[in-house]
Design a protein around this motif. Sequence first.
Motif, PDB file in Angstrom:
ATOM      1  N   TYR A 132      44.466  39.806  36.716  1.00 55.41           N
ATOM      2  CA  TYR A 132      43.569  41.442  36.198  1.00 55.41           C
ATOM      3  C   TYR A 132      42.197  40.482  36.312  1.00 55.41           C
ATOM      4  CZ  TYR A 132      41.236  43.522  32.403  1.00 55.41           C
ATOM      5  OH  TYR A 132      40.871  45.043  32.056  1.00 55.41           O
ATOM      6  N   LYS A 133      41.270  41.392  36.684  1.00 55.56           N
ATOM      7  CA  LYS A 133      39.897  40.952  36.844  1.00 55.56           C
ATOM      8  C   LYS A 133      39.428  42.060  36.277  1.00 55.56           C
ATOM      9  CE  LYS A 133      36.016  40.349  39.305  1.00 55.56           C
ATOM     10  NZ  LYS A 133      35.721  40.421  41.359  1.00 55.56           N
ATOM     11  N   ASN A 134      38.486  41.938  34.720  1.00 54.08           N
ATOM     12  CA  ASN A 134      37.310  42.508  34.396  1.00 54.08           C
ATOM     13  C   ASN A 134      35.668  41.884  35.157  1.00 54.08           C
ATOM     14  OD1 ASN A 134      35.886  43.301  32.174  1.00 54.08           O
ATOM     15  ND2 ASN A 134      37.796  44.426  31.182  1.00 54.08           N
ATOM     16  N   GLY A 135      35.201  42.366  34.899  1.00 51.17           N
ATOM     17  CA  GLY A 135      33.827  42.074  35.246  1.00 51.17           C
ATOM     18  C   GLY A 135      32.621  43.577  35.819  1.00 51.17           C
ATOM     19  N   LYS A 136      31.372  42.938  34.990  1.00 52.56           N
ATOM     20  CA  LYS A 136      30.393  44.080  34.748  1.00 52.56           C
ATOM     21  C   LYS A 136      29.031  43.399  35.299  1.00 52.56           C
ATOM     22  CE  LYS A 136      28.872  42.940  30.317  1.00 52.56           C
ATOM     23  NZ  LYS A 136      28.791  43.046  29.014  1.00 52.56           N
ATOM     24  N   SER A 137      27.734  44.315  35.449  1.00 51.58           N
ATOM     25  CA  SER A 137      26.803  44.016  36.062  1.00 51.58           C
ATOM     26  C   SER A 137      25.670  44.283  35.914  1.00 51.58           C
ATOM     27  CB  SER A 137      26.650  43.332  37.596  1.00 51.58           C
ATOM     28  OG  SER A 137      27.087  44.780  38.584  1.00 51.58           O
ATOM     29  N   ASP A 138      24.503  44.064  35.554  1.00 54.27           N
ATOM     30  CA  ASP A 138      23.334  44.854  35.317  1.00 54.27           C
ATOM     31  C   ASP A 138      21.819  44.488  36.229  1.00 54.27           C
ATOM     32  OD1 ASP A 138      24.679  46.265  32.774  1.00 54.27           O
ATOM     33  OD2 ASP A 138      24.292  44.067  32.155  1.00 54.27           O
ATOM     34  N   SER A 139      21.289  45.421  36.698  1.00 57.87           N
ATOM     35  CA  SER A 139      20.167  45.044  37.036  1.00 57.87           C
ATOM     36  C   SER A 139      19.398  45.523  36.672  1.00 57.87           C
ATOM     37  CB  SER A 139      21.027  45.130  38.770  1.00 57.87           C
ATOM     38  OG  SER A 139      20.914  46.404  38.840  1.00 57.87           O
ATOM     39  N   ASN A 140      18.182  45.410  37.863  1.00 53.98           N
ATOM     40  CA  ASN A 140      16.400  45.840  37.419  1.00 53.98           C
ATOM     41  C   ASN A 140      15.575  45.700  38.658  1.00 53.98           C
ATOM     42  OD1 ASN A 140      17.273  46.911  34.307  1.00 53.98           O
ATOM     43  ND2 ASN A 140      17.871  45.405  34.397  1.00 53.98           N
ATOM     44  N   SER A 141      15.420  46.989  39.399  1.00 53.41           N
ATOM     45  CA  SER A 141      14.649  46.623  40.237  1.00 53.41           C
ATOM     46  C   SER A 141      12.740  47.012  39.910  1.00 53.41           C
ATOM     47  CB  SER A 141      15.079  47.814  41.613  1.00 53.41           C
ATOM     48  OG  SER A 141      16.441  46.556  41.678  1.00 53.41           O
ATOM     49  N   LYS A 147      30.871  48.527  35.859  1.00 54.97           N
ATOM     50  CA  LYS A 147      31.855  48.131  35.473  1.00 54.97           C
ATOM     51  C   LYS A 147      33.122  47.857  36.731  1.00 54.97           C
ATOM     52  CE  LYS A 147      30.265  49.114  30.555  1.00 54.97           C
ATOM     53  NZ  LYS A 147      30.213  50.046  29.420  1.00 54.97           N
ATOM     54  N   GLU A 148      33.804  46.988  36.325  1.00 55.21           N
ATOM     55  CA  GLU A 148      35.424  46.827  37.445  1.00 55.21           C
ATOM     56  C   GLU A 148      36.819  46.430  36.277  1.00 55.21           C
ATOM     57  OE1 GLU A 148      36.976  44.273  41.188  1.00 55.21           O
ATOM     58  OE2 GLU A 148      34.762  44.072  40.207  1.00 55.21           O
ATOM     59  N   ARG A 149      37.352  47.173  36.586  1.00 52.57           N
ATOM     60  CA  ARG A 149      38.721  46.740  36.453  1.00 52.57           C
ATOM     61  C   ARG A 149      39.519  46.652  37.435  1.00 52.57           C
ATOM     62  NH1 ARG A 149      36.395  49.803  32.276  1.00 52.57           N
ATOM     63  NH2 ARG A 149      37.557  51.530  33.552  1.00 52.57           N
ATOM     64  N   THR A 150      40.404  45.438  37.309  1.00 56.44           N
ATOM     65  CA  THR A 150      41.318  45.381  39.232  1.00 56.44           C
ATOM     66  C   THR A 150      42.321  44.530  38.750  1.00 56.44           C
ATOM     67  OG1 THR A 150      39.773  45.131  40.298  1.00 56.44           O
ATOM     68  CG2 THR A 150      41.861  44.633  41.035  1.00 56.44           C
ATOM     69  N   LEU A 151      44.168  45.422  38.647  1.00 55.10           N
ATOM     70  CA  LEU A 151      44.665  44.752  38.337  1.00 55.10           C
ATOM     71  C   LEU A 151      46.145  44.471  39.542  1.00 55.10           C
ATOM     72  CD1 LEU A 151      47.144  43.829  36.136  1.00 55.10           C
ATOM     73  CD2 LEU A 151      47.526  46.139  36.573  1.00 55.10           C
ATOM     74  N   ARG A 152      46.733  43.619  40.215  1.00 57.86           N
ATOM     75  CA  ARG A 152      47.563  43.304  41.234  1.00 57.86           C
ATOM     76  C   ARG A 152      48.749  42.602  40.913  1.00 57.86           C
ATOM     77  NH1 ARG A 152      45.218  40.719  46.871  1.00 57.86           N
ATOM     78  NH2 ARG A 152      47.180  40.437  47.863  1.00 57.86           N
ATOM     79  N   GLU A 153      49.673  43.280  41.392  1.00 57.50           N
ATOM     80  CA  GLU A 153      51.057  43.212  40.691  1.00 57.50           C
ATOM     81  C   GLU A 153      51.782  42.760  42.287  1.00 57.50           C
ATOM     82  OE1 GLU A 153      49.660  46.535  38.584  1.00 57.50           O
ATOM     83  OE2 GLU A 153      50.560  46.315  40.789  1.00 57.50           O
ATOM     84  N   SER A 154      52.545  41.108  42.174  1.00 54.20           N
ATOM     85  CA  SER A 154      53.038  40.672  43.186  1.00 54.20           C
ATOM     86  C   SER A 154      54.220  40.018  43.139  1.00 54.20           C
ATOM     87  CB  SER A 154      52.073  39.848  44.155  1.00 54.20           C
ATOM     88  OG  SER A 154      50.730  39.465  44.314  1.00 54.20           O
ATOM     89  N   ILE A 155      55.054  40.352  44.420  1.00 51.42           N
ATOM     90  CA  ILE A 155      56.219  39.669  44.211  1.00 51.42           C
ATOM     91  C   ILE A 155      56.804  39.047  45.376  1.00 51.42           C
ATOM     92  CG2 ILE A 155      57.545  41.625  44.365  1.00 51.42           C
ATOM     93  CD1 ILE A 155      59.409  41.564  42.431  1.00 51.42           C
ATOM     94  N   GLY A 156      57.402  38.266  45.792  1.00 52.53           N
ATOM     95  CA  GLY A 156      57.489  37.669  46.439  1.00 52.53           C
ATOM     96  C   GLY A 156      59.209  37.189  46.162  1.00 52.53           C
ATOM     97  N   ILE A 157      59.713  36.921  48.210  1.00 50.65           N
ATOM     98  CA  ILE A 157      61.347  36.251  47.693  1.00 50.65           C
ATOM     99  C   ILE A 157      61.579  35.535  49.188  1.00 50.65           C
ATOM    100  CG2 ILE A 157      63.964  36.984  47.911  1.00 50.65           C
ATOM    101  CD1 ILE A 157      63.387  39.403  46.347  1.00 50.65           C
ATOM    102  N   THR A 158      61.630  33.999  48.519  1.00 51.95           N
ATOM    103  CA  THR A 158      62.578  33.331  50.091  1.00 51.95           C
ATOM    104  C   THR A 158      63.904  33.442  50.146  1.00 51.95           C
ATOM    105  OG1 THR A 158      60.181  32.441  49.631  1.00 51.95           O
ATOM    106  CG2 THR A 158      61.959  30.756  51.202  1.00 51.95           C
ATOM    107  N   SER A 159      64.768  33.632  51.297  1.00 54.41           N
ATOM    108  CA  SER A 159      65.977  33.267  51.264  1.00 54.41           C
ATOM    109  C   SER A 159      66.574  32.352  52.660  1.00 54.41           C
ATOM    110  CB  SER A 159      66.295  34.362  51.667  1.00 54.41           C
ATOM    111  OG  SER A 159      68.215  34.536  52.191  1.00 54.41           O
TER     112      SER A 159
END
Length: 730
Positions: free
Chosen positions: A364-373, A403-415
Motif C-alpha cells: 500500500y502506498k499513500n503520498g501527496k505533493s504540493d508545488s508552487n511556481s 494525492k495518491e493512493r495505490t494498493l497492490r495485491e499479489s499471489i504466487g504458487i510454485t510447484s
Amino acid sequence: MKFEKVLVVLLALFVVSGKLIASEEKKEAKSPEQKKPEESKKYTTTFEFKEQFTGVSGDDDKFRELVQIKDGFLGGISRFSMEKDLDNDMKLSINGRALDDSDVALNLKVTKENLGSVMFKTDTFRRYHDSTVIWYPYAPYKYELNSDDYNSDYGLFYDRSLFGFETSLELPDLPKFVFGFEKGGKKGNGTYAVGGEVLDAPANNWHAMIQPLFYEVNYDSYKYYFGISKTVGGFDVNLRQTWENFEGNRQHFETGIKSTGATFYKREFVALYDNNIATTSLDVTRKMTDDIRLYFNFAYTTAENRNSYDINANNGTSGTIAFGEHNLTYNDNEHSGDSSNYVFEVRPTWFINEQLSAYFRLKYKNGKSDSNSTRKEEGRDDTASDNNPATSEEVWVFNSDSKERTLRESIGITSTHLPKTRVNLDVDLEQSEVDYDQLAEVTVNASAAGESSTGKGNWQWDATNKKDKIYTTIGVRSNIIDQVTGNLKYRRLMNKSDLSEDIDTATLKTGDQEYTAPAGYEYLYFPGFIEKFTRPTDDFRLSLNVKACNYAVVRPQYGYLKTKFKVEGQQDDIGKIADYTSNSFGLGLDLTLVEQVFLSLNYTNTDNETDTLADGATNSAGKNPYTGAKSTTTYSGAIEDFDGSYQVVDIYTSYALRESILLRLNGNYATGEGNFDTTFWSLGAGVDHKISDTWTLSSSLTRYVYDEDDNANINNFIANTILVGLVGRF
C-alpha cells in the motif's frame, strides 16, 4: 584525475601491498611458533595491461556511439585486482583500472573478522553518442551537429563519476552498524530530436524532426546513509536512513527552421536544480515456523525541490507572434515543491510441502505533493517590452496539489510436482487513484508606455485519475528429457485508465493572443491529459537447450509480444491508437569439432512493427478548453507507422594450435530492415600466447563497417582496431 597520477596510485598500492606481504613474512620468520598454516598466507593477483590504436574513416562520432571506444590511442591498466589474507583475521582486496583520464576506477576494502570493514571506491567512465537523430528530407537538410558546434575533438559524450566510502562495525552480540557516503556526477553534452509541425512541408508530413537540439548538463548528487541490523528474538531487523541531494544545471539551444531554409525562432534554456530526498526504511524477516516465513517492509520518503529556469526566445520583432509563439526577451521561472509518501508491504510465504509453496503480498502506498511556481515574462504582451526584469509585463502564479493512493495485491504458487519441472504462477492486481488540483493566475504590469495594465486571467483544473492493472505470469522450466532443457514464460498485462476532469476558465484576459489563440493553436496553455485508455499486452517467450550429441548443443528460441493502445473520451471514440507487434526467432549452435576446435553460432531474426493512426488526437490538447470544440487539425501523441525489423548473426571460434597458443576468430553482422535500412558488421582475429604459468600475451585486429542508407549515408564509417595486451595471474 590525470592518468599519470592514477597510475602512480595503483602502482604505489601494488608496491605497498608487496612490502606489507614481505614485512609479514619476515615477522613470521622471526616468530615461527606464531606462524599460521601456509594456506592462510596465500594471495592472488591479476594484472592486465593493454595498448590499442583505432583508425576511423568516415563518421567518427557514429563509430564512438556504436562501439563505445575512443578512436586514436588508448592504453593502460585495463584490470588490476589482488586479494590477501593478513594477520589477525584481516583480509585486503584491491581492484581497479586506469586507461586514461576519463576511464579510471579504484576499489579498496579491508575486513577484520568480528570487528567490521572499511571500503573506498572511485570510478570515472565516458559514454559517447552521436547527434544524428533522423533524416529530415527537406531543405535545409539539417542532419547532424558537427564537432565544432560543441567545441570537442571527440564529439558528444558524458563523463560519469562516482566517489564513495563505507565503514561497518560488526562486534559479536551487538547490532551491525553501517555508515556510507557516495558522490556521483554527470558532465557533458548531447542532442535530441526537436519535434514540431513543419511549416511549408509537403502534404501528410504533419510532424517531423526539425533538427538535433544541443544541450549541456552538469549534475552532482550526494548520498549519506546509515544502517542498523540485528537479529532479535528470531526477527531479522534492518533499519536504514538515507539522505540524498541532487544539484546542477542544464542548458540547451533550439532553432526552428522552415522548409524554405529560413529560421523562424531561436531559444536558449537554462535550468538550475536543487532537490533533497530523505528515506527511512524498516525491513523485518521472521521464520514463523518450519513452513511459514514472513517479510515486512515500511518506508517513508520526503522530498523537496527548489528549481529555477530561464528562457530567452527570439522570434524576431518584439511583441510579434511567430509560429504561434510570442517573442520572449526573457522568461524567469522559479519552482518549489514538497512531497511525502509512505509504503507498507507485508509478504508471508508458506512452504506447504516439498513440492509446493505459495506467497501472498500486500503493498500500500499513500503520498501527496504540493508545488508552487512563479513565471515572470518580459515582452510577452502584444506591445513592445522595456527589457526590465524588475517590471515584468506578465507574472504567472501556479499552484498544484496531488494525492495518491495505490494498493497492490499479489499471489504466487510454485510447484515441482512434475518430474524435473518447476511451474510458477503469479497474479498481481493494482488499483491506483490520484487527485489533481491545479490553479493558474496571470497579472499584467504597465512597465512601458503603451502596455496594458488592465486585465487578468486564470484557470483551474480539477481531475481524478484512476488506474487498474492486472498482471498474470506463468513460467515453466523443465528437464524431463535428459538432453533437453526448456524455459517457457507467458505474461498478460491489462492496463486501464480513466480520468474525470473539470476545467474552470472563470476569468479570461482579453486582447492577448495567448488566450484568444488563432485557429490551430487552441491547445496552448491548457494542461491536457489522456482521459481514458485501455492497453492490453501479451508477452510469450520460449527457449530450449538441446544436447544433440557429445559434440553439439542446439539452442532454439522464440518470442512474441503484442500490445494495443485504445483511447476514447476527449474526442469521439476513435478506437485503436496504436498496435505494437514483435516476433523474434533465434537459433544457436555450439560445436566441439575436435578436441582443439570450438565453434559457436547465433542467429536472431526480429520483426518489429508499429501500426498507428497518425490522424487521431490522443489527449485533451486537441480540445478547446473555452468552447469545448474538438480540433480537426491538432494531432498530439501519435506517430506514423514504423517497421523496425532486423537480423543479427554472431560467430566465435577458437583453435588450440598447441598448449601455449590459442587462435581466436569472432564476427558480428547486424542488418536493419523496414524503415531503418542499415548494416553494421565487425570481424576480429586474435592470438593468445601463454608465455609462462604467470604471463599471457594477447593481440587482436578488428575491422568495423557501418552503412546507413536511409540517412543519406552521412553516418557511414570504416574502422580498424589493433590491440596488444599482457595478462599476469600470480
